[in-house]
Scaffold this motif. Structure first.
Motif: not given
Length: 127
Positions: A76-85
């Protein structure tokens, strides 16, 4: 390089809600299951003697559950980072946009259906 088109807030909101829920679950289970402690400490020292099957089985089950929660939280953290990037919704395999219907069904998807199927075959996974 694929251009990211805004898809609305529904997938992002689901990811954020999932993140909060997973963090809460991980916090509730992490210490109790003793993920970062030796298994002997978690089981109260029963491993050094003759273990009671129930205690050992429960300790192993708790540890497996916590491992799974930590894994889900990391994803989930990886996905949130993808969203932010700005990479959310872009297939990491082919670089094309992941269809809206797939993101609605699986907000954490990082690959389109075709690339995910190919990845699953390469890694010996089945649906």
């Amino acid at each position: 390089m694929a251009i990211r088109k805004k898809t609305g807030n529904a997938p992002a909101e689901r990811l954020e809600a999932d993140r909060k829920r997973l963090e809460l679950l991980a916090a509730q289970c992490g210490e109790e299951a003793g993920l970062h402690r030796p298994l002997n400490d978690v089981t109260g020292g029963v491993i050094t003697g003759i273990p009671e099957d129930t205690d050992l089985a429960q300790a192993l089950s708790d540890r497996e559950t916590t491992d799974l929660l930590v894994h889900l939280l990391d994803q989930n953290r990886e996905q949130v980072e993808r969203l932010r990037e700005g990479a959310y919704g872009i297939c990491e395999g082919c670089g094309r946009r992941i269809p809206e219907a797939r993101l609605k069904y699986q907000p954490a998807a990082t690959r389109c259906v075709e690339c995910q199927a190919h990845w699953d075959r390469l890694n010996g996974r089945t649906a």
